[in-house]
Design an enzyme around this catalytic site. Sequence first.
Site, PDB file in Angstrom:
ATOM      1  N   GLY B  37       0.799  -1.225   0.000  1.00 13.62           N
ATOM      2  CA  GLY B  37       0.000   0.000   0.000  1.00 13.62           C
ATOM      3  C   GLY B  37       0.825   1.265   0.000  1.00 13.62           C
ATOM      4  O   GLY B  37       0.315   2.342  -0.311  1.00 13.62           O
ATOM      5  N   HIS B  38       2.099   1.143   0.357  1.00 15.02           N
ATOM      6  CA  HIS B  38       2.927   2.349   0.550  1.00 15.02           C
ATOM      7  C   HIS B  38       4.231   2.209  -0.228  1.00 15.02           C
ATOM      8  O   HIS B  38       5.275   1.928   0.369  1.00 15.02           O
ATOM      9  CB  HIS B  38       3.196   2.550   2.040  1.00 15.02           C
ATOM     10  CG  HIS B  38       3.655   3.944   2.395  1.00 15.02           C
ATOM     11  ND1 HIS B  38       4.943   4.372   2.245  1.00 15.02           N
ATOM     12  CD2 HIS B  38       2.985   4.996   2.903  1.00 15.02           C
ATOM     13  CE1 HIS B  38       5.061   5.624   2.646  1.00 15.02           C
ATOM     14  NE2 HIS B  38       3.890   6.035   3.065  1.00 15.02           N
TER      15      HIS B  38
END
Lengths: 96, 153
Positions: B37-38
Amino acid sequence: MSTFNDIADIIADTCSIDRASITPESNAIKDLNIDSLDFLDVTFAIDRKFGIQLPVESWTKEISDGAAKMEDYFVLGNIARAVDALTQASPVRAPG
Amino acid sequence: MRLEYFQMIDRVVGYDAGARSIRCESTVPDESPVFDGHFPGHPLVPGVLLIETMAQAAGFLALALNRFEKMPFLAGIRDSKLRLFMAPGARLEVAATLEHEGSGFVVAKAGIASEGKRVCDSELMLRIMPFPSVAFSVMMREQAQRLGMRTDP
């Protein structure tokens, strides 16, 4: 009064409390509603300004053991007197 | 480093009780669910986890200074700067020095460097409290030993 004024300035600045509402008779917890986390910041600022270690842990223990009342330690005039006693006991200001 | 398990420190490489300082090392893993997600296709260590890494180094310092008898918990973060992005494979040098020992709390200055460049720094306040259980205390000692710290009195 100088110590009290310094402490009141710290509280006003750290806790965003109107300086005019802070008096030597104010109880930090009951009257000014300073929570434990903000009181940590206040303690750190007092420690740093005066080069002391405010013995908050032992105060809290005395209160929880019934050996002292909250007013004994958390009324600002009493905190100022405690700071004066600690600074006189260790006149050389410690770093930090 | 195992980001998803909050295991941010790989090794403690130096602890100086006199100077009240600690040095640690970590390597950013090549893969982690955090990077899903990052960010997708552009993996970076989240800034909050860099703060957590500094807080864990300061925490192990506070543990050692308290002879592993009390537990530090992060209570305040001040003057933090996140200067560089850290990608998979980055080697991190994490350092923390005690600035002030109060009654029931400590304040430390911590920073991370990588390849000689400052990555981030912060002033951290840790509340020092009794261990919530004996098992917790044992777990923290074992974790510190795995990182290379001595935990005997």
